[in-house]
Design an enzyme around this catalytic site. Structure first.
Site, mmCIF file in Angstrom:
data_model
loop_
_atom_site.group_PDB
_atom_site.id
_atom_site.type_symbol
_atom_site.label_atom_id
_atom_site.label_comp_id
_atom_site.label_asym_id
_atom_site.label_seq_id
_atom_site.Cartn_x
_atom_site.Cartn_y
_atom_site.Cartn_z
ATOM 1 N N ALA A 116 0.808 -1.218 0.000
ATOM 2 C CA ALA A 116 0.000 0.000 0.000
ATOM 3 C C ALA A 116 0.840 1.267 0.000
ATOM 4 O O ALA A 116 0.369 2.329 -0.392
ATOM 5 C CB ALA A 116 -0.937 0.010 1.210
ATOM 6 N N LYS A 117 2.080 1.161 0.488
ATOM 7 C CA LYS A 117 3.019 2.291 0.548
ATOM 8 C C LYS A 117 2.381 3.540 1.163
ATOM 9 O O LYS A 117 2.568 4.659 0.685
ATOM 10 C CB LYS A 117 3.595 2.593 -0.832
ATOM 11 C CG LYS A 117 4.389 1.435 -1.426
ATOM 12 C CD LYS A 117 5.014 1.798 -2.752
ATOM 13 C CE LYS A 117 5.817 0.639 -3.312
ATOM 14 N NZ LYS A 117 4.958 -0.487 -3.788
ATOM 15 N N ARG A 118 1.639 3.338 2.238
ATOM 16 C CA ARG A 118 1.043 4.463 2.939
ATOM 17 C C ARG A 118 2.132 5.229 3.691
ATOM 18 O O ARG A 118 3.196 4.694 3.976
ATOM 19 C CB ARG A 118 -0.031 3.979 3.917
ATOM 20 C CG ARG A 118 -1.215 3.264 3.256
ATOM 21 C CD ARG A 118 -1.932 4.153 2.251
ATOM 22 N NE ARG A 118 -3.234 3.642 1.893
ATOM 23 C CZ ARG A 118 -3.537 3.031 0.750
ATOM 24 N NH1 ARG A 118 -2.601 2.841 -0.154
ATOM 25 N NH2 ARG A 118 -4.769 2.619 0.504
#
Length: 277
Positions: free
Chosen positions: A93-95
């Protein structure tokens, strides 16, 4: 949830450190699947059934599901529920946000009771520091996988900037390991940066590294293992397109298995060479 010891055990049992990336694109899956109520989930289910004994991890990329709105989110929820419990299940998700926002992202992907999704791990951007990471670590047993040194061309824009602690990516690794140990924190390191692994291991000797870029992106599995493997393996190597799109015919699952088996056999050689198995 998969602990560090369980992950190592899976690697030794399956003689593999393969992660299958489920970057499932509705435009690329076989046409006959469009007849199913949920073509994306049907595709994923068959890929999982064909490969689960050859890999130790699965990694759906959230963008491929979120881009399809409610239908895509349901596909992601159903996929998460179907993923084998003995595999490390990662949401890519690379939040990267702080405060209540990170709390909500963590709840979205980790709290199965609330959302139907109970992933074991999530990829994060550490740019905003510890308060963008700690809400995820508040979930016992869950992993965070922080971007450290990526394969992208743009990695040179920031990751190699010089700081008082060395390159910025080195600073990220050193600082992050103060937030949690090698049983909770992993790092993303691109396979095309294989010669950097020796340097990375100075600062992350025991952390697992999630390594994209082998196969379609040109990274070398042998080089990654030569420079990055530890006594516990310490690597999870991701392959997405080369496996899931090995064929776009009715034999796509069989073709995916054949490609996964090919990679697993190469991994077995590397594990034996390093004395891990």
């Amino acid at each position: 949830m998969i602990s560090r010891l369980q992950l190592i055990d899976q690697i030794k049992q399956k003689k593999s450190f393969l992660c299958v990336g489920l970057d499932t694109d509705i435009e690329k899956i076989p046409a006959f699947l469009k007849e199913y109520p949920d073509p994306i989930f049907e595709f994923n289910k068959r890929i999982i059934d064909a490969t689960h004994d050859l890999c130790v991890s699965y990694k759906p990329n959230a963008a491929f599901y979120e881009s399809r709105g409610i239908k895509g989110l349901q596909s992601l929820i159903d996929t998460c529920k179907y993923l084998p419990k003995d595999c490390l299940n990662i949401i890519d998700a690379k939040r990267g946000d702080i405060g209540n926002t990170s709390d909500m992202y963590a709840k979205a992907f980790f709290n199965e009771e609330a959302t139907g999704m109970g992933f074991d791990a999530i990829t994060l951007s550490p740019y905003m520091g510890n308060d963008s990471v700690k809400p995820y670590l508040a979930y016992p047993g869950k992993w965070v996988i922080l971007l450290a040194l990526t394969s992208s061309v743009g990695s040179k824009d920031f990751q190699y900037l010089t700081t008082e602690q060395g390159f910025l990516y080195e600073s990220v690794i050193k600082k992050a390991n103060m937030w949690g140990g090698a049983d909770r924190i992993m790092f993303v390191v691109g396979a095309t940066k294989s010669t950097e692994f020796t340097n990375i291991r100075k600062y992350a000797p025991d952390n697992f590294l999630l390594v994209p870029g082998v196969g379609a992106q040109g990274g070398s599995l042998a080089d990654v293992c030569q420079y990055g493997m530890t006594k516990d393996c310490g690597l999870i190597v991701n392959a997405s397109r080369s496996i899931i799109y090995a064929s776009n015919g009715e034999d796509f699952a069989e073709a995916a298995r054949a490609e996964a088996l090919n990679i697993q056999q190469q991994m077995q050689v590397e594990l034996e060479k390093a004395g891990v198995i």
